[in-house]
Write an enzyme that holds these catalytic residues in place. Structure first.
Site, PDB file in Angstrom:
ATOM      1  N   ARG A 110       0.881  -1.406   0.040  1.00  0.00           N
ATOM      2  CA  ARG A 110       0.093   0.022  -0.152  1.00  0.00           C
ATOM      3  C   ARG A 110       0.856   1.178  -0.007  1.00  0.00           C
ATOM      4  O   ARG A 110       0.405   2.456  -0.381  1.00  0.00           O
ATOM      5  CB  ARG A 110      -0.975   0.005   1.240  1.00  0.00           C
ATOM      6  CG  ARG A 110      -1.988   1.066   1.359  1.00  0.00           C
ATOM      7  CD  ARG A 110      -2.858   0.696   2.301  1.00  0.00           C
ATOM      8  NE  ARG A 110      -4.154   1.686   2.443  1.00  0.00           N
ATOM      9  CZ  ARG A 110      -4.277   2.682   3.240  1.00  0.00           C
ATOM     10  NH1 ARG A 110      -3.427   2.672   4.062  1.00  0.00           N
ATOM     11  NH2 ARG A 110      -5.626   3.528   3.127  1.00  0.00           N
ATOM     12  N   ILE A 136      -7.187   7.603  -0.669  1.00  0.00           N
ATOM     13  CA  ILE A 136      -7.045   5.986  -0.912  1.00  0.00           C
ATOM     14  C   ILE A 136      -7.920   5.472   0.260  1.00  0.00           C
ATOM     15  O   ILE A 136      -8.050   5.825   1.303  1.00  0.00           O
ATOM     16  CB  ILE A 136      -5.554   5.786  -0.753  1.00  0.00           C
ATOM     17  CG1 ILE A 136      -5.510   4.243  -0.741  1.00  0.00           C
ATOM     18  CG2 ILE A 136      -5.038   6.050   0.562  1.00  0.00           C
ATOM     19  CD1 ILE A 136      -4.031   3.827  -0.918  1.00  0.00           C
ATOM     20  N   SER A 137      -8.738   4.484   0.045  1.00  0.00           N
ATOM     21  CA  SER A 137      -9.595   3.959   0.898  1.00  0.00           C
ATOM     22  C   SER A 137      -9.031   3.190   1.947  1.00  0.00           C
ATOM     23  O   SER A 137      -7.798   2.720   1.730  1.00  0.00           O
ATOM     24  CB  SER A 137     -10.715   2.880  -0.186  1.00  0.00           C
ATOM     25  OG  SER A 137     -11.401   3.548  -1.022  1.00  0.00           O
ATOM     26  N   GLN A 138      -9.753   2.920   3.073  1.00  0.00           N
ATOM     27  CA  GLN A 138      -9.073   2.580   4.351  1.00  0.00           C
ATOM     28  C   GLN A 138      -9.196   0.902   3.777  1.00  0.00           C
ATOM     29  O   GLN A 138      -9.866   0.295   3.539  1.00  0.00           O
ATOM     30  CB  GLN A 138     -10.254   2.624   5.344  1.00  0.00           C
ATOM     31  CG  GLN A 138     -10.066   1.901   6.554  1.00  0.00           C
ATOM     32  CD  GLN A 138     -11.188   1.701   7.499  1.00  0.00           C
ATOM     33  OE1 GLN A 138     -12.623   1.884   6.831  1.00  0.00           O
ATOM     34  NE2 GLN A 138     -11.229   1.622   8.635  1.00  0.00           N
ATOM     35  N   PRO A 139      -8.031   0.133   4.155  1.00  0.00           N
ATOM     36  CA  PRO A 139      -7.988  -1.283   4.072  1.00  0.00           C
ATOM     37  C   PRO A 139      -8.861  -1.887   4.422  1.00  0.00           C
ATOM     38  O   PRO A 139      -9.606  -3.101   3.897  1.00  0.00           O
ATOM     39  CB  PRO A 139      -6.678  -1.529   4.793  1.00  0.00           C
ATOM     40  CG  PRO A 139      -5.780  -0.296   4.905  1.00  0.00           C
ATOM     41  CD  PRO A 139      -6.581   0.934   4.995  1.00  0.00           C
TER      42      PRO A 139
END
Ligand code: SAH
Length: 287
Positions: A110, A136-139
């Site tokens: 990431r 960026i989206s949260q994992p």
């Protein structure tokens, strides 16, 4: 996978080292927690997270990752491996159970999707700025949406609306045969291309355009994921879902929920609401 696909133009460690070096300077950015579910992850001590990571490691099936991501990307002795494993363990602790999804999350570096000053925060389970007022989206939410969409199956063809920096597309590429991803902001479309190029992922097709229109020429899709929230899911996308396919999308304005829509027949879709979430808005048109 062909021998050609396995070739790497750059050694991954050289890319990692460059970014890691660059990130050792002052870091002025802060994480932006994304959903109401993320807090458990932040409250774990480093030791607890590490222990969980170790136990998780034992539960990940060998060879579970079967997409087209280069093997070197999956198994290189990376500096970031341990912290990423801890992140994956936290995601598992929050309820993501599918081992292939967790393995895909472990496989994708990431930090290579973030600007160098932000890379040190890459394995905090939070959304982070990528420029142009996008994140960026949260994992956790990336893993959760993929788990819901795939529902234990290996999907052939998947569409993502909102490429952003390309992170979720990379995770998807490990899980499914073909990934199509659309981004409406030209600069982010270019960013995703430059982030993904050195990884030589053969099964992602990036498109610049309005994702609300989908990709009629490539439809139908086995799964569709929206990475941005509209007031409702565009009808056009529902029609591009294969019968039996699953679409996962954040829906709403200030208060958003994750919605699952399954196409059960040519003229019938079933919808269910899953959990609260928080995404950037879905906009029409391109910029
Ligand atoms: N998938 C990304 C998340 C990016 S944030 C990740 O892996 O982290 C959501 C993205 O959706 C933004 O880049 C935004 O520009 C994009 N977006 C919003 N509306 C869109 C639309 N109609 N078509 C395509 N992209 C859109």
């Amino acid at each position: 996978m062909t021998a050609k696909d396995k070739r790497f133009p750059l050694s991954l460690s050289s890319v990692v080292n460059q970014k890691d070096k660059a990130s050792s300077g002052t870091n002025r950015h802060t994480a932006m927690p994304q959903t109401a579910m993320r807090n458990a992850a932040h409250h774990m001590s480093g030791v607890a997270a590490a222990k969980l990571a170790k136990s998780q490691e034992m539960h990940l099936p060998q060879g579970a990752v079967s997409g087209s991501l280069s093997p070197s990307l999956l198994s290189g002795p990376l500096v970031s491996d341990g912290v990423r494993r801890a992140m994956v363990a936290r995601v598992a602790q929050q309820g993501v159970k599918d081992a292939t999804v967790l393995a895909a999350l472990q496989a994708v570096p990431r930090h290579l999707f973030l600007e160098s000053g932000m890379a040190s925060q890459a394995y905090v389970d939070a959304s982070l700025p990528i420029g142009h007022h996008q994140t960026i989206s949260q994992p956790y939410i990336v893993a959760r949406m993929i788990e819901i969409m795939c529902n234990g199956s290996k999907l052939e063809r998947v569409l993502e609306i909102g490429t952003g920096c390309g992170y979720q597309a990379a995770v998807l590429s490990v899980m499914v045969k073909e990934v199509y991803s659309i981004e409406r902001i030209k600069a982010l479309h270019e960013l995703a291309k430059s982030n993904l190029r050195p990884m030589r992922i053969a099964n992602i097709r990036l498109h610049y355009g309005d994702g609300m229109l989908g990709l009629p020429a490539q439809a139908p899709f086995d799964g569709i994921i929206l990475a941005a929230a509209g007031i409702e899911v565009p009808q056009t996308l529902l029609k591009q879902l294969r019968v039996g396919g699953r679409l996962v999308a954040p829906v709403g304005g200030r208060n958003q929920v994750l919605q699952l829509i399954e196409r059960v027949s040519t003229y019938e879709w079933n919808s269910s609401v899953l959990e609260p979430c928080h995404f950037v808005p879905l906009h029409s048109g391109v910029i």
